[in-house]
Design a protein around this motif. Structure first.
Motif, short mmCIF file in Angstrom:
data_model
loop_
_atom_site.label_atom_id
_atom_site.label_comp_id
_atom_site.label_asym_id
_atom_site.label_seq_id
_atom_site.Cartn_x
_atom_site.Cartn_y
_atom_site.Cartn_z
N LEU A 34 0.68 -1.34 0.19
CA LEU A 34 0.04 0.07 0.10
C LEU A 34 0.89 1.37 0.12
CD1 LEU A 34 -2.98 -1.04 2.33
CD2 LEU A 34 -2.95 -0.20 0.02
N SER A 35 2.19 1.29 0.59
CA SER A 35 3.11 2.30 0.73
C SER A 35 3.38 2.74 -0.71
CB SER A 35 3.94 2.33 1.59
OG SER A 35 3.72 2.27 2.94
N ASP A 36 3.81 1.54 -1.44
CA ASP A 36 4.16 1.59 -2.85
C ASP A 36 3.07 2.17 -3.66
OD1 ASP A 36 6.56 0.41 -2.14
OD2 ASP A 36 6.09 -1.45 -3.09
N ALA A 37 2.01 1.62 -3.63
CA ALA A 37 0.69 2.33 -4.16
C ALA A 37 0.53 3.52 -4.00
CB ALA A 37 -0.48 1.42 -4.20
N LEU A 38 0.65 4.14 -2.92
CA LEU A 38 0.43 5.59 -2.93
C LEU A 38 1.54 6.24 -2.91
CD1 LEU A 38 -1.34 4.69 1.03
CD2 LEU A 38 -2.65 5.57 -1.05
N GLY A 39 2.54 5.64 -3.12
CA GLY A 39 3.63 6.77 -3.56
C GLY A 39 4.53 7.06 -2.36
N LEU A 40 4.37 6.55 -1.26
CA LEU A 40 4.98 7.02 -0.07
C LEU A 40 6.25 6.65 0.00
CD1 LEU A 40 1.91 5.88 2.43
CD2 LEU A 40 2.53 8.29 1.36
N THR A 41 7.22 7.63 0.55
CA THR A 41 8.80 7.37 0.66
C THR A 41 9.13 7.75 1.92
OG1 THR A 41 9.07 9.70 -0.11
CG2 THR A 41 9.09 7.92 -1.66
N ASP A 42 10.46 7.23 2.52
CA ASP A 42 11.08 7.51 3.50
C ASP A 42 10.02 7.51 4.86
OD1 ASP A 42 13.29 7.72 2.08
OD2 ASP A 42 12.63 9.84 1.76
N ARG A 43 10.09 8.54 5.83
CA ARG A 43 9.41 8.39 6.83
C ARG A 43 7.64 8.42 6.70
NH1 ARG A 43 11.82 9.37 11.62
NH2 ARG A 43 9.86 8.37 12.54
N ALA A 44 7.44 8.85 5.66
CA ALA A 44 5.84 9.03 5.37
C ALA A 44 5.31 7.24 5.07
CB ALA A 44 5.51 9.61 3.90
N ARG A 45 6.25 6.57 4.65
CA ARG A 45 5.82 5.00 4.52
C ARG A 45 4.89 4.63 5.81
NH1 ARG A 45 7.29 2.39 -0.19
NH2 ARG A 45 6.97 0.58 0.80
N LEU A 46 3.92 3.49 5.29
CA LEU A 46 3.30 3.13 6.48
C LEU A 46 3.93 2.37 7.58
CD1 LEU A 46 0.04 2.37 4.32
CD2 LEU A 46 0.23 4.28 5.70
N GLU A 47 4.94 1.41 6.93
CA GLU A 47 5.94 0.74 7.98
C GLU A 47 6.48 1.72 9.01
OE1 GLU A 47 5.66 0.76 4.32
OE2 GLU A 47 7.48 0.37 3.84
N GLN A 48 6.59 2.84 8.72
CA GLN A 48 7.38 3.60 9.59
C GLN A 48 6.54 3.98 10.87
OE1 GLN A 48 10.52 4.59 9.59
NE2 GLN A 48 10.78 3.40 7.70
N PHE A 49 5.29 3.52 10.87
CA PHE A 49 4.41 3.66 11.87
C PHE A 49 4.05 2.31 12.64
CE2 PHE A 49 3.39 7.06 8.93
CZ PHE A 49 3.42 8.38 9.68
N HIS A 50 4.77 1.44 12.19
CA HIS A 50 4.63 -0.20 12.66
C HIS A 50 6.02 -0.56 12.78
CE1 HIS A 50 0.69 1.13 10.35
NE2 HIS A 50 0.24 0.02 11.17
#
Ligand SMILES: O=C(O)CCC(=O)C(=O)O
Ligand SMILES: [Fe+2]
Length: 349
Positions: free
Chosen positions: A168-184
């Motif tokens: 989902l982070s890839d699909a939303l184009g999120l990078t670095d600290r904005a990636r969803l994994e960074q909150f998990h």
């Protein structure tokens, strides 16, 4: 395929609706292939995003990867464990009641039910990932006795839900600290937990189902071989049953936290569990949910635009589950603020 909902439960491959000849509305959910997501297939990732911005609920085909096939085998082991565990006398199960939203046993009737004035009709046993990882002495004895099974199920659930997060982070184009994994992040304090649910046959009209709600956390991986789960379908603007697909699939849904962390781009689906054959639960129903939740200190905007931590949202929402329906209806908490988005108020009963 999404589109027109099917108005019949006839499908030879899967269990028939428990009431013979009854026409029911079935939610038109797409199926996402876990094996393709593990390979980071671009088309499958795009399909995943499509499901999460329109319905927030989909089937996950687990037959196309080793991890998926293993969790399907473990699911059968957990179901055997659950039948034995919940069959014990009430007093024995109450020894595992830790008065906690994340750990141990919860008896029937703790929260509000699906109809006005009723209480819920399900009991649960919760095993948090944190206690499993640290091999805590507080784990229920029955869980300790099946340590390898629980470890395997929880670590595979974690792998699958993290695969979904990354895609989902890839699909939303999120990078670095904005990636969803960074909150998990691994090692951070979280309420991620495995919940085993049992809906026993009900002897009373005072206990009915599992009230409408959106899930608190990020991603829910849900297994159930039996009817009862309904989602609020944007296609039909009404409740629709999720057809159980016990052979090879789980269902996945987006929870409030992931919706909030995505800047409300993802759709957190409203759902509930009702007795499928009329007013009362007639047979034992079992389901298994792995709730991936963010770090407790993650901060996001709630439906009122107020900044809250994931811990505050989690604890506040659990308190709301126990409030009477009148209080629940006054607050956007139970439904994660989704009702205005769905365009109308969803009546309790
Ligand atoms: O029992 C089920 O199928 C769903 C349970 C559920 O929605 C939940 O515990 O959040
Ligand atoms: Fe739920």
């Amino acid at each position: 395929m999404p589109g027109s909902p099917i108005r019949s439960a006839r499908n030879a491959a899967f269990p028939a609706f428990p009431v013979k000849g009854e026409e029911v509305t079935i939610a038109p959910l797409v199926t996402i292939d876990l094996g393709q997501l593990i390979k980071r297939d671009g088309a499958e990732i795009a399909k995943l995003l499509g499901a999460c911005v329109t319905h927030g609920f989909f089937y996950l085909d687990l037959q196309t990867s080793d991890q998926g096939r293993q969790i399907l085998a473990d699911e059968q082991g957990l179901l055997r464990f659950m039948r034995e565990y919940f069959d014990q006398p009430h007093e024995v199960k109450m020894l595992d009641d830790r008065q906690s939203f994340t750990h141990g046993f919860k008896p029937i009737g703790t929260f509000s039910g699906t109809e006005t004035g009723t209480k819920d009709c399900y009991e649960t046993l919760k095993v948090s990932r944190a206690e499993m990882v640290e091999n805590s002495s507080k784990l229920p004895e029955g869980v300790k006795a099946k340590e390898a099974l629980f470890e395997s199920f929880i670590s595979l659930s974690h792998f699958i839900t993290h695969t979904l997060l990354e895609c989902l982070s890839d699909a939303l184009g999120l990078t670095d600290r904005a990636r969803l994994e960074q909150f998990h992040r691994e090692g951070e304090d979280t309420n991620t937990t495995l919940v085993m649910l049992h809906y026993p046959p009900s002897a009373s009209d005072l206990h009915v189902g599992h009230n409408k709600h959106t899930d608190i956390g990020s991603i829910t991986l849900l297994f159930s071989e039996q009817w009862g789960l309904q989602v609020w379908s944007p296609d039909t603007d009404g409740w629709a049953f999720v057809q159980p697909r016990p052979r090879g699939h789980a269902t996945i849904n987006v929870g409030d936290s992931l919706r909030f962390l995505s800047g409300k781009r993802l759709f957190s689906c409203l759902h509930r569990v009702i007795p499928p054959a009329g007013g009362r639960q007639e047979e034992d129903r079992y389901s298994i949910a792995y709730f991936l939740r963010p770090e407790n200190n993650a901060v996001y905007e709630d439906p009122d635009g107020k900044k809250v931590t994931a811990r505050q949202w989690h604890d506040g929402k659990y308190v709301m589950f126990g409030e009477p329906h009148t209080r629940q209806d006054e607050s956007p908490m139970l439904t994660g603020g989704m009702e205005p988005i769905l365009g109308r108020r969803v009546q309790v009963a």
